[in-house]
Motif scaffolding. Structure first.
Motif, short mmCIF file in Angstrom:
data_model
loop_
_atom_site.label_atom_id
_atom_site.label_comp_id
_atom_site.label_asym_id
_atom_site.label_seq_id
_atom_site.Cartn_x
_atom_site.Cartn_y
_atom_site.Cartn_z
N HIS A 147 -36.01 29.60 14.39
CA HIS A 147 -35.00 29.46 13.08
C HIS A 147 -35.33 27.95 12.52
O HIS A 147 -35.42 27.15 13.40
CB HIS A 147 -33.63 29.42 13.44
CG HIS A 147 -32.68 29.54 12.43
ND1 HIS A 147 -31.87 30.63 12.14
CD2 HIS A 147 -32.40 28.64 11.48
CE1 HIS A 147 -30.75 30.46 11.02
NE2 HIS A 147 -31.45 29.18 10.50
N ILE A 186 -33.07 42.76 7.21
CA ILE A 186 -32.96 43.12 5.74
C ILE A 186 -34.05 44.15 5.36
O ILE A 186 -35.16 43.97 5.77
CB ILE A 186 -33.18 41.87 4.92
CG1 ILE A 186 -32.09 40.70 5.08
CG2 ILE A 186 -33.31 42.13 3.43
CD1 ILE A 186 -32.63 39.29 4.70
N VAL A 209 -40.85 34.36 -0.34
CA VAL A 209 -39.53 34.43 0.23
C VAL A 209 -39.18 35.32 1.52
O VAL A 209 -38.63 34.84 2.26
CB VAL A 209 -38.65 34.97 -0.96
CG1 VAL A 209 -38.55 36.75 -1.04
CG2 VAL A 209 -37.13 34.94 -0.58
N LYS A 212 -40.20 32.68 4.31
CA LYS A 212 -38.95 31.95 4.47
C LYS A 212 -37.70 32.45 4.85
O LYS A 212 -37.12 31.75 5.68
CB LYS A 212 -38.56 31.09 3.00
CG LYS A 212 -39.41 30.20 2.65
CD LYS A 212 -39.02 29.46 1.32
CE LYS A 212 -40.06 28.44 0.87
NZ LYS A 212 -41.44 28.52 0.75
N LEU A 213 -37.50 33.62 4.68
CA LEU A 213 -36.61 34.36 5.66
C LEU A 213 -36.92 34.55 6.93
O LEU A 213 -36.19 34.57 7.65
CB LEU A 213 -36.39 35.66 4.81
CG LEU A 213 -35.68 35.88 3.69
CD1 LEU A 213 -35.84 37.32 2.76
CD2 LEU A 213 -34.24 35.24 3.71
N LYS A 214 -38.24 34.66 7.27
CA LYS A 214 -38.78 34.94 8.62
C LYS A 214 -38.51 33.77 9.47
O LYS A 214 -38.12 33.60 10.60
CB LYS A 214 -40.21 35.25 8.74
CG LYS A 214 -40.41 36.71 8.46
CD LYS A 214 -42.00 37.30 8.31
CE LYS A 214 -42.14 38.41 7.84
NZ LYS A 214 -43.73 38.68 7.47
N GLY A 216 -35.92 31.80 9.20
CA GLY A 216 -34.50 31.95 9.38
C GLY A 216 -34.12 32.94 10.66
O GLY A 216 -33.21 33.66 10.62
N ILE A 218 -34.94 36.21 10.72
CA ILE A 218 -34.34 37.37 10.07
C ILE A 218 -35.58 38.34 10.25
O ILE A 218 -36.75 38.08 9.60
CB ILE A 218 -33.87 37.25 8.47
CG1 ILE A 218 -32.64 36.34 8.58
CG2 ILE A 218 -33.54 38.65 7.83
CD1 ILE A 218 -32.40 35.83 7.16
N LEU A 220 -37.53 41.47 8.68
CA LEU A 220 -37.74 42.37 7.22
C LEU A 220 -38.44 43.69 7.32
O LEU A 220 -39.28 43.53 8.33
CB LEU A 220 -38.43 41.30 6.34
CG LEU A 220 -37.81 39.87 6.18
CD1 LEU A 220 -38.82 39.10 5.34
CD2 LEU A 220 -36.55 39.75 5.78
N LEU A 432 -31.74 32.08 -1.24
CA LEU A 432 -31.44 31.93 0.30
C LEU A 432 -29.89 31.82 0.56
O LEU A 432 -29.37 32.34 1.61
CB LEU A 432 -32.13 30.77 1.05
CG LEU A 432 -33.61 30.80 1.15
CD1 LEU A 432 -34.11 29.61 1.96
CD2 LEU A 432 -34.05 32.15 2.08
N ILE A 435 -28.59 35.30 0.28
CA ILE A 435 -28.80 35.97 1.45
C ILE A 435 -27.70 35.69 2.52
O ILE A 435 -27.53 36.45 3.40
CB ILE A 435 -30.21 36.00 1.85
CG1 ILE A 435 -31.09 36.85 0.63
CG2 ILE A 435 -30.48 36.50 2.89
CD1 ILE A 435 -32.66 36.64 0.64
N ASN A 436 -27.92 34.27 2.71
CA ASN A 436 -27.08 33.70 4.08
C ASN A 436 -25.46 34.11 3.70
O ASN A 436 -24.93 34.41 4.79
CB ASN A 436 -27.30 32.36 3.98
CG ASN A 436 -28.51 31.89 4.68
OD1 ASN A 436 -29.19 32.82 5.40
ND2 ASN A 436 -28.95 30.66 4.26
#
Lengths: 491, 251
Positions: A147, A186, A209, A212-214, A216, A218, A220, A432, A435-436
């Motif tokens: 994270h 997601i 994007v 960047k989500l990975k 965190g 998350i 996908l 972000l 999404i958060n």
């Protein structure tokens, strides 16, 4: 002669003996320090224990089973001023985490601060192992889960100044996140020519994007809604980015069921001039997206490239940081997305316009005719025009408690999330944060940010001079004592 | 033990009747008072995130550079130069007692000097009389933490002074040596850490551990950590132990 040699021999023995003693002392001291470094005790003497972790964080840390590593790549020498303060805050806070992570003689939390500009070998290793290619990142790693936290996760800013530290909430959230083996998931919907997760195309790709989500932690995945019989059970959030044609009713029904029956969360990004087929769904959730294009003549609301600079944000957790600092969001052609006032009132729905254009803007209905682009009060919408809206449904339980019952967020623009726009700080923060917020990340913790207290002395020049004279009295008194003793001794 | 007490009393008496001690004290208090006023003046210009006391302790190294050599350079070097150390060794005292008595005398005086600076915030709050300012300037956590750091780190600094004095017969050389070692330990280590350290990358952890400012950071915020205490206690014991061995070998 033999006596002299005996003395020499004894001297040598004596010197070797002393050397051995010194070496033994040094090794003992190193051992003692090593032992003390791993088995230590800390105490916060401040009245309100402001440097200690909250009981909530301590409780979470006690539950950690697998060792967690926190890597800080903030470069202490490259930063100054406010950011230096942030770095100190991070470092001191992490010391508390490291201390709290010493449980039963085991080190559950390990901290590493790497100066990526100087420690090149270590920086290369981190880049290879964790894909860290930038400084000013805090990486929380547990096994293969990681994270990433950036500055905006750690501090709250207001008017360009750090107003509060929310590091503890961010770190504890990240610890919970990486220690949890079940990742949040997601789904990016496809089937109607939507923007693709893996595409590196600057205009229609979402690879930036996604990366960047990975970070965190998350998970996908892409979901072809035309093939899937229903939205998967493990979907924590759906993102529908830029459909290129109208959704068929059966596919809209899948989204409706997910939102209503399963209290799902859906983010929709639609662009002007393209029929999307989601109007009925939007209507049920109290949102309308007119077939118009927003034109903004406000000087501060147009980038040099002619793009829209969005500077008006609602007082919502998603946009609070953008509003307080202020940070603009760059967008291309946009359509209005606003609360539908014609819909019957529903107390369970909370609809909030999220971002809007300037008061000098309007939403143009006859945008196809480029010769006639001027505000017509009869058909156009007067600025400021809402460009995104949130609809949240609250469900009352039998105990009279409001329970979250689904969230729909609609953006009247699609390129804010695209690869070529997401590099803008405002855009990435908006996406972000949205999404958060949808995933309730960080919201679960009741750890309050610590406000930054500033200390300012209000003293006049005269008072300072007076203080200087008062402080001079002390060395003066000592000097008199010295002179007295000198004369007493002399006499 | 009785020999040690007797020697300690003697060393303290010598310190308190020597004019040079008072000169050093006056210079120290003038300098620290000047620094304190400068910090307060800076706080009147713009607000700061930390308390004035924290900034005051962050400048602890300035007086250390001159006060520690001045207090310790004479201790063993002078005794050896004038030959009184040999005479002293004919009495039933041990080298350990001699070195420790000199160390504790200098250390107690060092602590006393620093304790006098506690009157700065007291005098300021008494003069200005603002309750808000009293709370901030006399914040017990930062004061207790800061003075604990001074007391603990003083152990190491004074022992370095005694060590330097044990190496030579010349006071001047002892003083310069002490200054150099303190300079390396206090400013050299952090400088080495912050400069380009490509070839020193393997010892980043050790440099961090020996960085005095890292130890100070916790204390000045009012956080007590046993690692720092062990660090200063153990290394001062080591340096004093080596001083005893050196003194013994040179008598």
């Amino acid at each position: 002669m033999a006596v002299v040699e005996d003395f020499k021999y004894v001297n040598w023995i004596k010197r070797i003996n002393q050397l051995v003693q010194i070496l033994l002392c040094i090794s003992f001291i190193i051992g003692l320090n090593y032992f003390a470094k791993n088995l230590y005790w800390r105490s916060d003497l401040t009245r309100d224990h402001i440097y200690s972790l909250s009981p909530e964080s301590l409780a979470y840390i006690r539950q950690i089973e697998k060792p967690i590593k926190i890597i800080v790549t903030l470069s202490p020498d490259a930063i100054e001023g406010e950011m230096e303060q942030v770095f100190k805050h991070v470092r001191n806070l992490l010391k508390e985490y490291e201390y709290a992570g010493h449980i039963g003689g085991k080190k559950k939390i390990e901290i590493e601060v790497v100066d990526v500009l100087k420690e090149r070998k270590r920086a290369d290793y981190l880049a290879r192992t964790y894909g860290i290619d930038q400084e000013d990142v805090v990486l929380v790693v547990c096994e293969d889960r990681q994270h990433r936290l950036i500055y905006s996760d750690i501090i709250e800013m207001e008017n360009g100044q750090v107003s509060a530290f929310k590091g503890e909430r961010a770190f504890t959230s990240a610890l919970i996140d990486v220690s949890n083996t079940e990742q949040q998931k997601i789904y990016f919907i496809s089937g109607y020519g939507e923007m693709h997760l893996d595409s590196v195309d600057p205009l229609r790709g979402l690879s930036n994007v996604a990366e960047k989500l990975k970070w965190g932690n998350i998970s996908l995945e892409t979901l072809n809604i035309t093939i899937a019989s229903e939205i998967p059970e493990d979907a924590d959030l759906l993102i529908l980015a830029s459909p290129q044609g109208p959704y068929r009713p059966q596919d809209v029904e899948k989204l409706r069921n997910y939102l209503t029956d399963r209290a799902g969360k859906l983010i929709v990004l639609i662009e002007p001039a393209i029929e999307h087929g989601l109007s009925d769904l939007f209507y049920e959730w109290g949102i309308i997206s007119d077939d118009m294009v927003v034109l903004d003549m406000g000087k501060d609301f147009q980038a040099a490239s002619g793009d829209l600079l969005i500077r008006r944000f609602a007082g919502h957790p998603i946009t609070a940081i953008l509003r307080n600092n202020p940070i603009p969001v760059i967008a291309g052609l946009s359509r209005p997305v606003r609360p539908n006032l014609e819909r019957p009132t529903d107390d369970r729905l909370i609809i909030t316009p999220l971002i809007s254009s300037s008061p000098e803007s309007w939403a143009e209905r006859s945008y196809h005719d480029s010769q006639d682009l001027k505000y017509n009060p009869e058909v156009d919408l007067k600025g400021q025009v809402s460009l995104a809206a949130i609809s949240e449904r609250k469900v009352s339980s039998s105990l009279g408690i409001d329970v979250k019952g689904g969230r729909l967020i609609v953006f009247g623009n699609t390129d804010i999330i695209s690869n070529h726009r997401i590099g803008s700080i405002g855009n990435i923060m908006l996406i972000l944060n949205t999404i958060n917020w949808c995933l309730d990340r960080e919201q679960l913790l009741a750890i309050q940010p610590r406000p930054v207290e500033k200390f300012h002395l209000l003293l006049s020049r005269q008072e300072l001079t007076q203080l200087s004279l008062v402080l001079l009295s002390l060395p003066g008194a000592v000097a008199i004592c010295g002179i007295m003793i000198y004369y007493i001794r002399k006499n | 033990m009785s020999h040690f007490i007797c020697l300690l009393k003697h060393e303290l008496r010598v310190l308190f009747i020597a004019p040079s001690t008072y000169v050093t004290s006056v210079i120290f208090l003038l300098l620290m008072g000047f620094i304190y006023i400068l910090i307060l003046a800076d706080f009147t210009l713009h607000p700061h995130n930390n308390l004035p006391t924290e900034y005051f302790f962050q400048l602890y190294w300035i007086p250390v550079f001159f006060i520690v050599p001045l207090l310790t350079m004479k201790s063993i070097a002078e005794e050896r130069r004038i030959g009184t150390l040999e005479t002293l060794m004919t009495t039933p005292v041990t080298v350990l007692e001699i070195v420790f008595s000199k160390f504790f005398a200098a250390y107690l005086f060092y602590c006393l000097l620093w304790m006098l600076t506690l009157t700065f915030p007291l005098l300021v709050t008494l003069t200005i009389g603002s309750s808000a300012m009293t709370v901030k300037l006399l914040d017990p956590a930062t004061l207790l933490g800061g003075y604990t750091f001074i007391a603990i780190s003083g152990l190491l600094f004074i022992s370095i002074g005694i060590f330097s004095s044990s190496l030579t017969r010349s006071q001047l050389v002892a003083g310069m040596l002490c200054f150099s070692i303190l300079f390396i330990i206090i400013l050299g280590v952090p400088a080495l850490r912050t400069q380009s350290i490509g070839w020193l990358e393997w010892m980043v952890g050790a440099l961090e551990y020996f960085n005095n400012f890292n130890h100070l950071e916790d204390f000045s915020r009012g956080v007590i950590d046993t690692r720092h205490i062990v660090f200063y206690f153990s290394y001062s014991t080591l340096v004093l132990g080596i001083s005893v061995l050196i003194t013994e070998s040179k008598v």
